[in-house]
Enzyme design. Structure first.
Site, short mmCIF file in Angstrom:
data_model
loop_
_atom_site.label_atom_id
_atom_site.label_comp_id
_atom_site.label_asym_id
_atom_site.label_seq_id
_atom_site.Cartn_x
_atom_site.Cartn_y
_atom_site.Cartn_z
N ASP A 140 0.86 -1.18 0.00
CA ASP A 140 0.00 0.00 0.00
C ASP A 140 0.90 1.24 0.00
OD1 ASP A 140 -2.35 1.73 0.56
OD2 ASP A 140 -1.43 1.87 2.56
N ASP A 142 -0.20 5.06 0.73
CA ASP A 142 -0.45 6.14 1.70
C ASP A 142 -0.24 5.66 3.13
OD1 ASP A 142 -1.14 7.56 -0.53
OD2 ASP A 142 -3.29 7.57 -0.13
N ASP A 183 -10.95 24.79 -4.12
CA ASP A 183 -11.03 23.38 -4.46
C ASP A 183 -10.05 22.56 -3.63
OD1 ASP A 183 -12.97 23.70 -6.54
OD2 ASP A 183 -11.36 24.53 -7.79
N THR A 219 -2.46 0.97 -4.76
CA THR A 219 -2.98 2.20 -4.19
C THR A 219 -4.23 2.70 -4.89
OG1 THR A 219 -2.45 4.55 -3.79
CG2 THR A 219 -1.36 3.47 -5.65
N LYS A 245 -8.53 -3.62 -4.37
CA LYS A 245 -7.08 -3.88 -4.29
C LYS A 245 -6.82 -5.39 -4.31
CE LYS A 245 -5.23 0.14 -1.82
NZ LYS A 245 -4.44 0.56 -0.63
N ASP A 276 -1.18 -0.03 6.08
CA ASP A 276 -1.47 0.63 7.35
C ASP A 276 -2.95 0.58 7.70
OD1 ASP A 276 -2.65 3.85 6.93
OD2 ASP A 276 -2.16 2.60 5.21
N ASN A 316 -8.87 -1.15 5.87
CA ASN A 316 -9.56 -1.31 4.59
C ASN A 316 -8.83 -2.28 3.66
OD1 ASN A 316 -11.75 0.61 4.95
ND2 ASN A 316 -10.19 2.20 4.92
#
Length: 314
Positions: free
Chosen positions: A67, A69, A95, A174, A219, A242, A245
Site C-alpha cells: 500500500d 499512503d 477546491d 494504491t 485492491k 497501514d 480497509n
C-alpha cells in the site's frame, strides 16, 4: 460472474466494479512491467532500516505488494499530487480546501460513506478531465521531487528493497491514479504499480473511471488478477498496509504485514499474529492520518472542521 448470483443487485454491482477496477489496474501494471524491470536492475541496496527474516532468495513465485499512503509514504499521495496541480493553476484554492476537508473527514470517520466517496471521486476526475495523460505523467515527476520524495518511510523502503534484493518483483497497490503511482514506483526502483485507472481516449482523460477507485476489495482483486497473469503463488507472497480497509489484500497472501497500522488493523493483526512495524513517532497525529507536515492552511482548516463535526456527532 455466475458466482455473484447470490448477492443482492446492489452488492453484485459493487463487487463487479471492484473486479473490473482490479483487472484494469492489473492490465495497466502488466504493460509497464518490462520498463520497470530495467529500472529496478540498477537500484542501490544501501537503504537504512530493518529487513524481514524472509523473502527466500530466488523464489520467482513470490512477490511483494505495498500500500502507498501512510505505508510507504507519509500522508496521501493524491493530496500531495493535488498540491502540485494547485501550484500549477489546475484548480482554485477553494477546491484544494474542499479536497483537504474530504481527505480529513474520510480518515477521521473511519468508515466509507458512499455519497462521500462519490464526492471525492468526482472532485478528482473533474480536475484531470480534458488533460492529456502524458502531461499529467510529466507533472507527476516534478511533484514527486517537490512533495513526496522526502516523505518516504526509510523502514518501509528497506522492506521493499529486501524483496528486490531477493530477485522478487515489488508492486505498489494504491487508490491513487495509476499514473502517479507508476511515477512513484519508478522513482523508488520498484517493479510497477497497481492504481486507480481513469478512462482516456486518444491520450485524453474523459472524466470517468474504469470500474471504481482501487480501494478495499478492489485492491485484492487487482493483486489476484496480477498474480494470475504472472504465475505467482499468493501463499508465498507478502503484502504491507497501514489500513484495515486493506485486510482483503493482506488476507490474500501468506506473509501479511501491518505497517504504521490504524487501530482496527492493529487489533486484527494481533489477533491473527501478523507481523507489525511502526515507523511513526507522533502516534496521535498518525491516528488522524492526514498528510504529515503538509504546511498548507487548507489542511489545518479542513482538519479542524472535521474534528469539530466529528465531536458534534458523538
Amino acid at each position: 460472474m455466475a458466482a455473484l448470483g447470490w448477492l443482492t443487485p446492489r452488492r453484485r454491482s459493487a463487487t463487479a466494479r471492484s473486479v473490473l477496477a482490479g483487472e484494469a489496474s492489473a492490465e495497466a501494471a502488466r504493460k509497464t512491467t518490462e520498463v520497470s524491470d530495467e529500472v529496478s536492475a540498477g537500484v542501490s541496496t544501501d537503504v537504512p532500516g530493518e529487513k524481514p527474516v524472509f523473502p527466500v532468495h530466488g523464489d520467482t513465485k513470490a512477490a511483494a505488494f505495498f500500500d502507498l499512503d501512510n505505508t510507504v509514504m507519509q500522508g496521501a499521495a493524491l493530496f500531495h499530487y493535488g498540491r502540485g496541480l494547485h501550484k500549477r493553476k489546475f484548480f482554485q484554492t477553494r477546491d484544494l480546501a474542499r479536497f483537504a476537508w474530504q481527505q480529513a473527514w474520510f480518515r477521521l470517520a473511519g468508515f466509507e460513506d458512499p455519497d462521500h466517496m462519490q464526492d471525492v471521486r468526482e472532485s478528482a476526475l473533474s480536475i484531470v478531465k480534458g488533460h492529456r495523460v502524458a502531461e499529467l505523467m510529466s507533472i507527476g515527476e516534478e511533484i514527486y521531487d517537490e512533495y513526496m520524495a522526502e516523505r518516504i518511510w526509510p523502514g518501509t523502503r528497506a522492506l521493499a528493497q529486501a524483496h528486490l534484493d531477493a530477485g522478487q518483483k515489488v508492486w505498489l497497490v494504491t487508490a491513487a491514479p495509476v499514473e502517479i503511482a507508476t511515477v512513484i514506483a519508478r522513482r523508488l526502483g520498484l517493479t510497477g504499480a497497481l492504481g486507480t485507472v481513469a478512462e482516456s481516449v486518444d491520450g485524453v482523460y474523459t472524466g470517468k473511471l474504469v470500474g471504481e477507485p482501487l480501494h478495499g476489495p478492489a485492491k485484492a482483486e487487482a493483486v489476484r488478477a496480477l498474480a494470475s497473469v504472472q504465475g505467482l503463488d499468493l501463499s508465498r507472497c507478502a503484502a504491507y498496509s497501514d489500513s484495515h480497509n486493506d485486510i482483503p489484500m493482506l488476507s490474500l497472501v501468506g506473509h501479511p504485514y501491518a505497517i504504521n497500522p490504524d487501530s482496527k488493523l492493529r487489533k486484527h493483526a494481533r489477533n491473527l499474529d501478523w507481523r507489525l512495524r511502526d515507523y511513526r513517532t507522533g502516534r496521535k497525529a498518525a491516528k488522524v492520518g492526514i498528510p504529515a507536515a503538509a504546511g498548507v492552511g487548507a489542511v489545518a482548516g479542513g482538519t479542524a472542521a472535521a474534528i469539530a463535526l466529528h465531536r458534534k456527532r458523538r
